[in-house]
Scaffold this motif. Structure first.
Motif, PDB file in Angstrom:
ATOM      1  N   PRO A  44     -47.408  26.644 -44.982  1.00  0.00           N
ATOM      2  CA  PRO A  44     -47.128  26.057 -44.026  1.00  0.00           C
ATOM      3  C   PRO A  44     -47.047  24.614 -44.061  1.00  0.00           C
ATOM      4  O   PRO A  44     -46.472  23.838 -43.118  1.00  0.00           O
ATOM      5  N   ALA A  45     -47.685  23.911 -44.785  1.00  0.00           N
ATOM      6  CA  ALA A  45     -47.777  22.535 -45.157  1.00  0.00           C
ATOM      7  C   ALA A  45     -48.298  22.140 -46.520  1.00  0.00           C
ATOM      8  O   ALA A  45     -49.256  22.753 -46.839  1.00  0.00           O
ATOM      9  N   PHE A  46     -47.885  21.008 -47.149  1.00  0.00           N
ATOM     10  CA  PHE A  46     -48.344  20.491 -48.413  1.00  0.00           C
ATOM     11  C   PHE A  46     -48.248  19.221 -48.199  1.00  0.00           C
ATOM     12  O   PHE A  46     -47.376  18.639 -47.605  1.00  0.00           O
ATOM     13  N   SER A  47     -49.219  18.419 -48.947  1.00  0.00           N
ATOM     14  CA  SER A  47     -49.253  16.949 -49.009  1.00  0.00           C
ATOM     15  C   SER A  47     -49.835  16.718 -50.195  1.00  0.00           C
ATOM     16  O   SER A  47     -50.929  17.032 -50.604  1.00  0.00           O
ATOM     17  N   GLY A  48     -49.277  15.822 -51.104  1.00  0.00           N
ATOM     18  CA  GLY A  48     -49.642  15.541 -52.512  1.00  0.00           C
ATOM     19  C   GLY A  48     -48.792  14.495 -53.072  1.00  0.00           C
ATOM     20  O   GLY A  48     -47.953  13.889 -52.342  1.00  0.00           O
ATOM     21  N   GLY A  49     -48.721  14.438 -54.246  1.00  0.00           N
ATOM     22  CA  GLY A  49     -48.261  13.377 -55.084  1.00  0.00           C
ATOM     23  C   GLY A  49     -48.888  12.910 -56.330  1.00  0.00           C
ATOM     24  O   GLY A  49     -49.797  13.760 -56.973  1.00  0.00           O
ATOM     25  N   GLY A  50     -48.433  11.936 -56.867  1.00  0.00           N
ATOM     26  CA  GLY A  50     -49.003  11.471 -58.299  1.00  0.00           C
ATOM     27  C   GLY A  50     -48.748   9.725 -58.345  1.00  0.00           C
ATOM     28  O   GLY A  50     -48.465   9.150 -57.110  1.00  0.00           O
ATOM     29  N   ALA A  51     -48.853   9.264 -59.486  1.00  0.00           N
ATOM     30  CA  ALA A  51     -48.861   7.731 -59.547  1.00  0.00           C
ATOM     31  C   ALA A  51     -47.499   7.248 -59.215  1.00  0.00           C
ATOM     32  O   ALA A  51     -46.335   7.466 -59.784  1.00  0.00           O
ATOM     33  N   GLY A  52     -47.410   6.572 -58.143  1.00  0.00           N
ATOM     34  CA  GLY A  52     -46.173   5.924 -57.326  1.00  0.00           C
ATOM     35  C   GLY A  52     -45.291   6.752 -56.559  1.00  0.00           C
ATOM     36  O   GLY A  52     -44.455   6.169 -56.197  1.00  0.00           O
ATOM     37  N   GLU A 131     -32.122  16.045 -59.122  1.00  0.00           N
ATOM     38  CA  GLU A 131     -30.994  15.799 -59.978  1.00  0.00           C
ATOM     39  C   GLU A 131     -30.957  14.288 -60.158  1.00  0.00           C
ATOM     40  O   GLU A 131     -31.123  13.514 -59.082  1.00  0.00           O
ATOM     41  N   GLY A 132     -30.975  13.686 -61.338  1.00  0.00           N
ATOM     42  CA  GLY A 132     -30.811  12.526 -61.528  1.00  0.00           C
ATOM     43  C   GLY A 132     -32.010  11.567 -61.549  1.00  0.00           C
ATOM     44  O   GLY A 132     -31.915  10.291 -61.570  1.00  0.00           O
ATOM     45  N   GLN A 133     -33.211  12.218 -61.587  1.00  0.00           N
ATOM     46  CA  GLN A 133     -34.424  11.621 -61.458  1.00  0.00           C
ATOM     47  C   GLN A 133     -35.384  12.053 -62.344  1.00  0.00           C
ATOM     48  O   GLN A 133     -35.161  13.268 -62.612  1.00  0.00           O
ATOM     49  N   PRO A 134     -36.316  11.360 -62.670  1.00  0.00           N
ATOM     50  CA  PRO A 134     -37.399  11.780 -63.708  1.00  0.00           C
ATOM     51  C   PRO A 134     -38.268  13.107 -63.222  1.00  0.00           C
ATOM     52  O   PRO A 134     -38.418  12.932 -61.842  1.00  0.00           O
ATOM     53  N   GLN A 135     -38.560  13.882 -63.660  1.00  0.00           N
ATOM     54  CA  GLN A 135     -39.601  14.905 -63.212  1.00  0.00           C
ATOM     55  C   GLN A 135     -41.037  14.224 -62.787  1.00  0.00           C
ATOM     56  O   GLN A 135     -41.569  13.439 -63.499  1.00  0.00           O
ATOM     57  N   ARG A 136     -41.478  14.582 -61.704  1.00  0.00           N
ATOM     58  CA  ARG A 136     -42.727  14.146 -61.207  1.00  0.00           C
ATOM     59  C   ARG A 136     -43.772  15.087 -61.171  1.00  0.00           C
ATOM     60  O   ARG A 136     -43.429  16.420 -60.534  1.00  0.00           O
ATOM     61  N   ARG A 137     -44.924  14.995 -61.760  1.00  0.00           N
ATOM     62  CA  ARG A 137     -46.022  15.987 -61.368  1.00  0.00           C
ATOM     63  C   ARG A 137     -47.289  15.378 -60.899  1.00  0.00           C
ATOM     64  O   ARG A 137     -47.415  14.163 -61.151  1.00  0.00           O
ATOM     65  N   GLY A 138     -47.869  16.121 -59.975  1.00  0.00           N
ATOM     66  CA  GLY A 138     -49.145  15.544 -59.447  1.00  0.00           C
ATOM     67  C   GLY A 138     -50.015  16.688 -58.783  1.00  0.00           C
ATOM     68  O   GLY A 138     -49.859  17.731 -59.316  1.00  0.00           O
ATOM     69  N   CYS A 139     -50.844  16.279 -57.999  1.00  0.00           N
ATOM     70  CA  CYS A 139     -51.609  17.150 -57.265  1.00  0.00           C
ATOM     71  C   CYS A 139     -51.678  17.110 -55.671  1.00  0.00           C
ATOM     72  O   CYS A 139     -50.960  16.375 -55.061  1.00  0.00           O
ATOM     73  N   GLY A 140     -52.207  18.236 -55.091  1.00  0.00           N
ATOM     74  CA  GLY A 140     -51.963  18.277 -53.639  1.00  0.00           C
ATOM     75  C   GLY A 140     -52.854  18.993 -52.990  1.00  0.00           C
ATOM     76  O   GLY A 140     -53.636  19.756 -53.670  1.00  0.00           O
ATOM     77  N   HIS A 141     -52.736  19.125 -51.531  1.00  0.00           N
ATOM     78  CA  HIS A 141     -53.325  20.005 -50.867  1.00  0.00           C
ATOM     79  C   HIS A 141     -52.387  21.136 -50.031  1.00  0.00           C
ATOM     80  O   HIS A 141     -51.494  20.484 -49.557  1.00  0.00           O
TER      81      HIS A 141
END
Length: 145
Positions: A44-52, A131-141
């Motif tokens: 229903p909703a997600f908020s998250g991310g990683g460094a930068g 596509e064309g960007q580095p893969q990003r990994r992080g955490c979230g809610h």
């Protein structure tokens, strides 16, 4: 927790559909857990991310989502779609496909413990592949029904 009447109806329809079979099939043939009504996303909703970077996702109904990925001062807005649970994926994994900033994108959200860069524990990890960007990994809610 207050549920919208439409969400209650969709949830009931999904539960009742599960009475006749343990799983239903999506239009793509992927198996979906009986607890998720046809066209209803487990996100229903997600908020998250990683460094930068950070990502915000909000369901717009029928498996569709509005999404915004912010990286280094740039915002990549787009749409993502939940197509059902891939048959070979663990039940804790949710996959959304679509585009962000006009580029093909895959967002994988996994219901698992995750500690972010600030040392805060969350209940979900996220991986964004564009596509064309580095893969990003992080955490979230991850919001739940």
């Amino acid at each position: 927790m207050t549920l919208h009447p439409l969400a209650i109806a969709a949830l009931l329809a999904g539960l009742l559909a599960g009475c006749s079979s343990p799983a239903s099939k999506t239009t793509t043939g992927a198996v979906r857990p009986a607890s998720i009504a046809a066209g209803m996303s487990p996100v229903p909703a997600f908020s998250g991310g990683g460094a930068g970077w950070s990502i915000e996702i909000a369901s717009t109904g029928a498996g569709n989502h509005d999404a915004s990925l912010d990286t280094a001062g740039r915002s990549h807005k787009g749409t993502l779609r939940y197509l059902g649970q891939p048959a070979d994926a663990p039940g804790s994994l949710i996959v959304l496909n679509g585009e962000l900033g006009g580029q093909p994108a895959i967002v994988e959200i996994k219901r698992e413990s995750c500690r972010n860069a600030e040392g805060i524990d969350t209940r979900a990890s996220v991986q964004v592949t564009m596509e064309g960007q580095p893969q990003r990994r992080g955490c979230g809610h991850l919001a739940v029904y």
